[in-house]
Write a protein that holds these residues in place. Sequence first.
Motif, PDB file in Angstrom:
ATOM      1  N   ASN A 180       4.995  45.507  88.808  1.00 44.98           N
ATOM      2  CA  ASN A 180       3.840  44.977  88.093  1.00 44.98           C
ATOM      3  C   ASN A 180       2.619  45.877  88.241  1.00 44.98           C
ATOM      4  OD1 ASN A 180       5.272  42.723  87.285  1.00 44.98           O
ATOM      5  ND2 ASN A 180       4.771  41.613  89.153  1.00 44.98           N
ATOM      6  N   HIS A 181       2.619  46.750  89.234  1.00 46.14           N
ATOM      7  CA  HIS A 181       1.475  47.621  89.468  1.00 46.14           C
ATOM      8  C   HIS A 181       1.626  48.989  88.815  1.00 46.14           C
ATOM      9  CE1 HIS A 181       0.383  45.213  93.341  1.00 46.14           C
ATOM     10  NE2 HIS A 181       0.342  44.496  92.247  1.00 46.14           N
ATOM     11  N   LEU A 182       2.720  49.210  88.114  1.00 48.51           N
ATOM     12  CA  LEU A 182       2.926  50.488  87.446  1.00 48.51           C
ATOM     13  C   LEU A 182       2.179  50.541  86.127  1.00 48.51           C
ATOM     14  CD1 LEU A 182       6.706  51.274  87.903  1.00 48.51           C
ATOM     15  CD2 LEU A 182       4.782  52.384  88.976  1.00 48.51           C
ATOM     16  N   MET A 183       1.683  51.706  85.804  1.00 47.84           N
ATOM     17  CA  MET A 183       0.982  51.907  84.544  1.00 47.84           C
ATOM     18  C   MET A 183       1.943  52.567  83.561  1.00 47.84           C
ATOM     19  SD  MET A 183      -1.961  51.188  83.691  1.00 47.84           S
ATOM     20  CE  MET A 183      -3.521  51.641  83.085  1.00 47.84           C
ATOM     21  N   PRO A 184       2.143  52.008  82.397  1.00 46.60           N
ATOM     22  CA  PRO A 184       3.056  52.638  81.438  1.00 46.60           C
ATOM     23  C   PRO A 184       2.472  53.938  80.883  1.00 46.60           C
ATOM     24  CG  PRO A 184       1.990  50.743  80.463  1.00 46.60           C
ATOM     25  CD  PRO A 184       1.565  50.786  81.900  1.00 46.60           C
ATOM     26  N   THR A 185       3.329  54.917  80.681  1.00 48.49           N
ATOM     27  CA  THR A 185       2.916  56.191  80.104  1.00 48.49           C
ATOM     28  C   THR A 185       3.860  56.528  78.962  1.00 48.49           C
ATOM     29  OG1 THR A 185       4.325  57.530  81.525  1.00 48.49           O
ATOM     30  CG2 THR A 185       2.147  57.011  82.370  1.00 48.49           C
ATOM     31  N   ARG A 186       3.596  57.618  78.310  1.00 56.11           N
ATOM     32  CA  ARG A 186       4.463  58.032  77.213  1.00 56.11           C
ATOM     33  C   ARG A 186       5.694  58.763  77.721  1.00 56.11           C
ATOM     34  NH1 ARG A 186       0.954  62.977  74.656  1.00 56.11           N
ATOM     35  NH2 ARG A 186       0.609  64.000  76.624  1.00 56.11           N
ATOM     36  N   TYR A 187       5.756  59.042  79.017  1.00 60.81           N
ATOM     37  CA  TYR A 187       6.876  59.769  79.585  1.00 60.81           C
ATOM     38  C   TYR A 187       7.877  58.808  80.206  1.00 60.81           C
ATOM     39  CZ  TYR A 187       3.640  63.650  79.251  1.00 60.81           C
ATOM     40  OH  TYR A 187       2.754  64.575  78.793  1.00 60.81           O
ATOM     41  N   THR A 188       9.141  59.133  80.074  1.00 61.57           N
ATOM     42  CA  THR A 188      10.181  58.361  80.727  1.00 61.57           C
ATOM     43  C   THR A 188      11.097  59.318  81.477  1.00 61.57           C
ATOM     44  OG1 THR A 188      11.628  58.465  78.808  1.00 61.57           O
ATOM     45  CG2 THR A 188      10.206  56.548  78.980  1.00 61.57           C
ATOM     46  N   LEU A 189      11.634  58.850  82.555  1.00 60.11           N
ATOM     47  CA  LEU A 189      12.565  59.647  83.344  1.00 60.11           C
ATOM     48  C   LEU A 189      13.812  58.815  83.559  1.00 60.11           C
ATOM     49  CD1 LEU A 189      12.969  62.257  85.011  1.00 60.11           C
ATOM     50  CD2 LEU A 189      12.128  60.983  86.967  1.00 60.11           C
ATOM     51  N   ASP A 190      14.952  59.354  83.204  1.00 52.79           N
ATOM     52  CA  ASP A 190      16.210  58.648  83.363  1.00 52.79           C
ATOM     53  C   ASP A 190      16.553  58.594  84.844  1.00 52.79           C
ATOM     54  OD1 ASP A 190      18.603  57.393  82.798  1.00 52.79           O
ATOM     55  OD2 ASP A 190      19.665  59.293  82.607  1.00 52.79           O
ATOM     56  N   VAL A 191      16.545  57.404  85.422  1.00 49.60           N
ATOM     57  CA  VAL A 191      16.778  57.258  86.859  1.00 49.60           C
ATOM     58  C   VAL A 191      18.129  56.623  87.169  1.00 49.60           C
ATOM     59  CG1 VAL A 191      14.337  57.138  87.441  1.00 49.60           C
ATOM     60  CG2 VAL A 191      15.551  55.051  86.899  1.00 49.60           C
ATOM     61  N   GLU A 192      18.984  56.534  86.184  1.00 53.57           N
ATOM     62  CA  GLU A 192      20.286  55.902  86.394  1.00 53.57           C
ATOM     63  C   GLU A 192      21.140  56.641  87.416  1.00 53.57           C
ATOM     64  OE1 GLU A 192      21.111  52.948  85.242  1.00 53.57           O
ATOM     65  OE2 GLU A 192      19.133  52.886  84.299  1.00 53.57           O
ATOM     66  N   GLY A 218      17.396  71.769  82.696  1.00 55.81           N
ATOM     67  CA  GLY A 218      16.279  71.940  81.779  1.00 55.81           C
ATOM     68  C   GLY A 218      15.822  70.653  81.121  1.00 55.81           C
ATOM     69  N   LYS A 219      16.326  69.515  81.597  1.00 57.77           N
ATOM     70  CA  LYS A 219      15.900  68.232  81.047  1.00 57.77           C
ATOM     71  C   LYS A 219      14.585  67.819  81.704  1.00 57.77           C
ATOM     72  CE  LYS A 219      20.518  66.524  80.131  1.00 57.77           C
ATOM     73  NZ  LYS A 219      21.492  65.489  80.368  1.00 57.77           N
ATOM     74  N   ASN A 220      13.780  67.067  80.976  1.00 59.58           N
ATOM     75  CA  ASN A 220      12.490  66.566  81.474  1.00 59.58           C
ATOM     76  C   ASN A 220      11.620  67.695  82.014  1.00 59.58           C
ATOM     77  OD1 ASN A 220      14.671  64.217  82.387  1.00 59.58           O
ATOM     78  ND2 ASN A 220      12.925  63.478  81.248  1.00 59.58           N
ATOM     79  N   LYS A 221      11.367  68.711  81.210  1.00 61.18           N
ATOM     80  CA  LYS A 221      10.572  69.853  81.665  1.00 61.18           C
ATOM     81  C   LYS A 221       9.168  69.439  82.073  1.00 61.18           C
ATOM     82  CE  LYS A 221      12.995  73.536  79.429  1.00 61.18           C
ATOM     83  NZ  LYS A 221      12.926  74.808  78.816  1.00 61.18           N
ATOM     84  N   TRP A 222       8.614  68.424  81.431  1.00 56.23           N
ATOM     85  CA  TRP A 222       7.262  67.973  81.767  1.00 56.23           C
ATOM     86  C   TRP A 222       7.198  67.453  83.199  1.00 56.23           C
ATOM     87  CZ3 TRP A 222       7.181  63.058  83.462  1.00 56.23           C
ATOM     88  CH2 TRP A 222       8.255  62.249  83.106  1.00 56.23           C
ATOM     89  N   PHE A 223       8.298  66.928  83.702  1.00 57.83           N
ATOM     90  CA  PHE A 223       8.308  66.339  85.045  1.00 57.83           C
ATOM     91  C   PHE A 223       8.181  67.406  86.129  1.00 57.83           C
ATOM     92  CE2 PHE A 223      10.434  64.276  88.691  1.00 57.83           C
ATOM     93  CZ  PHE A 223       9.648  63.136  88.774  1.00 57.83           C
ATOM     94  N   PHE A 224       8.570  68.624  85.830  1.00 60.21           N
ATOM     95  CA  PHE A 224       8.569  69.681  86.826  1.00 60.21           C
ATOM     96  C   PHE A 224       7.416  70.654  86.642  1.00 60.21           C
ATOM     97  CE2 PHE A 224      12.941  68.207  86.376  1.00 60.21           C
ATOM     98  CZ  PHE A 224      13.198  67.834  87.678  1.00 60.21           C
ATOM     99  N   GLN A 225       6.413  70.293  85.848  1.00 61.86           N
ATOM    100  CA  GLN A 225       5.244  71.146  85.673  1.00 61.86           C
ATOM    101  C   GLN A 225       4.098  70.616  86.518  1.00 61.86           C
ATOM    102  OE1 GLN A 225       4.522  70.987  81.504  1.00 61.86           O
ATOM    103  NE2 GLN A 225       6.077  72.511  81.025  1.00 61.86           N
ATOM    104  N   LYS A 226       3.195  71.505  86.919  1.00 66.01           N
ATOM    105  CA  LYS A 226       2.022  71.087  87.668  1.00 66.01           C
ATOM    106  C   LYS A 226       1.113  70.276  86.766  1.00 66.01           C
ATOM    107  CE  LYS A 226       1.888  74.759  91.042  1.00 66.01           C
ATOM    108  NZ  LYS A 226       1.076  75.788  91.672  1.00 66.01           N
ATOM    109  N   LEU A 227       0.410  69.324  87.374  1.00 68.60           N
ATOM    110  CA  LEU A 227      -0.551  68.545  86.620  1.00 68.60           C
ATOM    111  C   LEU A 227      -1.734  69.407  86.224  1.00 68.60           C
ATOM    112  CD1 LEU A 227      -0.610  65.272  88.726  1.00 68.60           C
ATOM    113  CD2 LEU A 227       0.488  65.634  86.542  1.00 68.60           C
TER     114      LEU A 227
END
Length: 84
Positions: A22-34, A69-78
């Motif tokens: 409930n404390h998470l903020m939704p973003t436009r990014y998703t990460l497959d955690v299965e 090479g999946k989810n390239k945005w996840f591995f970039q610096k903010l």
Amino acid sequence: MGAKKTAKRSKVKPFVKVINYNHLMPTRYTLDVESFKSAVSTEALEETESRKEAKKAVKKALEEKHQAGKNKWFFQKLRGPSNR
């Protein structure tokens, strides 16, 4: 870069933490955690040994995603004020 330097920079240092969804903020990014959802559970995080195993599972899954090479945005610096 050489293979040794690339391998060193591709390492992931994961952490696992129990959070309230409930404390998470939704973003436009998703990460497959299965791939590591079964390893990380509330019961698994209570004991030290099972927590270490969960970290290893998460690390392996994230490094595989990085290699693929999946989810390239996840591995970039903010991008922040110092990175402009």
